[in-house]
Scaffold this motif. Structure first.
Motif, PDB file in Angstrom:
ATOM      1  N   ASN A   1       0.827  -1.209   0.000  1.00 18.45           N
ATOM      2  CA  ASN A   1       0.000   0.000   0.000  1.00 18.45           C
ATOM      3  C   ASN A   1       0.860   1.257   0.000  1.00 18.45           C
ATOM      4  N   CYS A   2       0.258   2.358  -0.420  1.00 20.93           N
ATOM      5  CA  CYS A   2       0.930   3.652  -0.488  1.00 20.93           C
ATOM      6  C   CYS A   2       1.299   4.140   0.920  1.00 20.93           C
ATOM      7  N   TYR A   3       2.539   4.513   1.091  1.00 17.33           N
ATOM      8  CA  TYR A   3       3.023   5.009   2.373  1.00 17.33           C
ATOM      9  C   TYR A   3       2.359   6.334   2.740  1.00 17.33           C
ATOM     10  N   GLU A   4       2.224   7.231   1.782  1.00 15.73           N
ATOM     11  CA  GLU A   4       1.641   8.549   2.040  1.00 15.73           C
ATOM     12  C   GLU A   4       0.172   8.431   2.439  1.00 15.73           C
ATOM     13  N   CYS A   5      -0.581   7.564   1.772  1.00 18.99           N
ATOM     14  CA  CYS A   5      -1.993   7.362   2.128  1.00 18.99           C
ATOM     15  C   CYS A   5      -2.104   6.775   3.529  1.00 18.99           C
ATOM     16  N   ARG A   6      -1.251   5.813   3.827  1.00 13.29           N
ATOM     17  CA  ARG A   6      -1.287   5.182   5.156  1.00 13.29           C
ATOM     18  C   ARG A   6      -0.977   6.198   6.240  1.00 13.29           C
ATOM     19  N   SER A   7      -0.054   7.107   5.985  1.00 14.44           N
ATOM     20  CA  SER A   7       0.272   8.168   6.950  1.00 14.44           C
ATOM     21  C   SER A   7      -0.933   9.065   7.197  1.00 14.44           C
ATOM     22  N   GLY A   8      -1.802   9.184   6.192  1.00 13.94           N
ATOM     23  CA  GLY A   8      -2.998  10.007   6.318  1.00 13.94           C
ATOM     24  C   GLY A   8      -4.220   9.230   6.777  1.00 13.94           C
ATOM     25  N   GLY A   9      -4.047   7.960   7.135  1.00 12.42           N
ATOM     26  CA  GLY A   9      -5.159   7.169   7.634  1.00 12.42           C
ATOM     27  C   GLY A   9      -5.995   6.479   6.578  1.00 12.42           C
ATOM     28  N   HIS A  10      -5.510   6.406   5.343  1.00 13.34           N
ATOM     29  CA  HIS A  10      -6.235   5.762   4.251  1.00 13.34           C
ATOM     30  C   HIS A  10      -5.456   4.554   3.766  1.00 13.34           C
ATOM     31  N   THR A  11      -6.106   3.727   2.966  1.00  9.67           N
ATOM     32  CA  THR A  11      -5.432   2.593   2.340  1.00  9.67           C
ATOM     33  C   THR A  11      -5.671   2.651   0.842  1.00  9.67           C
ATOM     34  N   ARG A  12      -4.586   2.681   0.084  1.00 10.16           N
ATOM     35  CA  ARG A  12      -4.670   2.694  -1.379  1.00 10.16           C
ATOM     36  C   ARG A  12      -3.495   1.855  -1.896  1.00 10.16           C
ATOM     37  N   PRO A  13      -3.729   0.989  -2.878  1.00  7.54           N
ATOM     38  CA  PRO A  13      -2.641   0.162  -3.411  1.00  7.54           C
ATOM     39  C   PRO A  13      -1.541   1.015  -4.048  1.00  7.54           C
ATOM     40  N   ALA A  14      -0.309   0.597  -3.850  1.00  4.36           N
ATOM     41  CA  ALA A  14       0.830   1.274  -4.468  1.00  4.36           C
ATOM     42  C   ALA A  14       0.958   0.827  -5.921  1.00  4.36           C
ATOM     43  N   VAL A  15       1.398   1.746  -6.771  1.00  5.78           N
ATOM     44  CA  VAL A  15       1.619   1.429  -8.182  1.00  5.78           C
ATOM     45  C   VAL A  15       3.063   1.672  -8.597  1.00  5.78           C
ATOM     46  N   ALA A  16       3.851   2.279  -7.698  1.00  3.29           N
ATOM     47  CA  ALA A  16       5.240   2.597  -8.015  1.00  3.29           C
ATOM     48  C   ALA A  16       6.047   2.715  -6.728  1.00  3.29           C
ATOM     49  N   VAL A  17       7.365   2.793  -6.898  1.00  4.68           N
ATOM     50  CA  VAL A  17       8.295   2.939  -5.783  1.00  4.68           C
ATOM     51  C   VAL A  17       9.191   4.133  -6.082  1.00  4.68           C
ATOM     52  N   CYS A  18       9.440   4.965  -5.079  1.00  2.26           N
ATOM     53  CA  CYS A  18      10.296   6.136  -5.252  1.00  2.26           C
ATOM     54  C   CYS A  18      11.705   5.705  -5.651  1.00  2.26           C
ATOM     55  N   HIS A  19      12.228   6.334  -6.679  1.00  5.83           N
ATOM     56  CA  HIS A  19      13.553   6.040  -7.220  1.00  5.83           C
ATOM     57  C   HIS A  19      14.660   6.292  -6.194  1.00  5.83           C
TER      58      HIS A  19
END
Length: 80
Positions: free
Chosen positions: A2-20
């Motif tokens: 899951n997306c780290y930024e969404c999780r930090s905001g209390g949401h869950t959204r699947p990740a589609v990429a990884v920071c370079h």
């Protein structure tokens, strides 16, 4: 994953990429898609490729890179 930024905001959204740069997982809303020149050694100098490479960044790494290497063209933020 899951997306780290969404999780930090209390949401869950699947990740589609990884920071370079830092490797954090990102969804389409939180990733920044940029291009970068591909450079290599060529004898006594350097050469730059004709085709730019993709670079996915999180907001923290994008801000850090822009503070060191400001560019005239802003990075594209992907939208889902």
């Amino acid at each position: 994953m899951n997306c780290y930024e969404c999780r930090s905001g209390g949401h869950t959204r699947p990740a589609v990429a990884v920071c370079h740069e830092c490797g954090v997982a990102l969804c389409g809303r939180h990733m920044y898609l940029d291009t970068q020149e591909v450079r290599g050694e060529a004898g006594l100098g350097k050469t730059t490729g004709d085709v730019p490479a993709r670079s996915v960044l999180c907001s923290v790494c994008r801000h850090a890179e822009r503070s060191v290497w400001p560019t005239s063209a802003p990075a594209q933020q992907s939208a889902t």
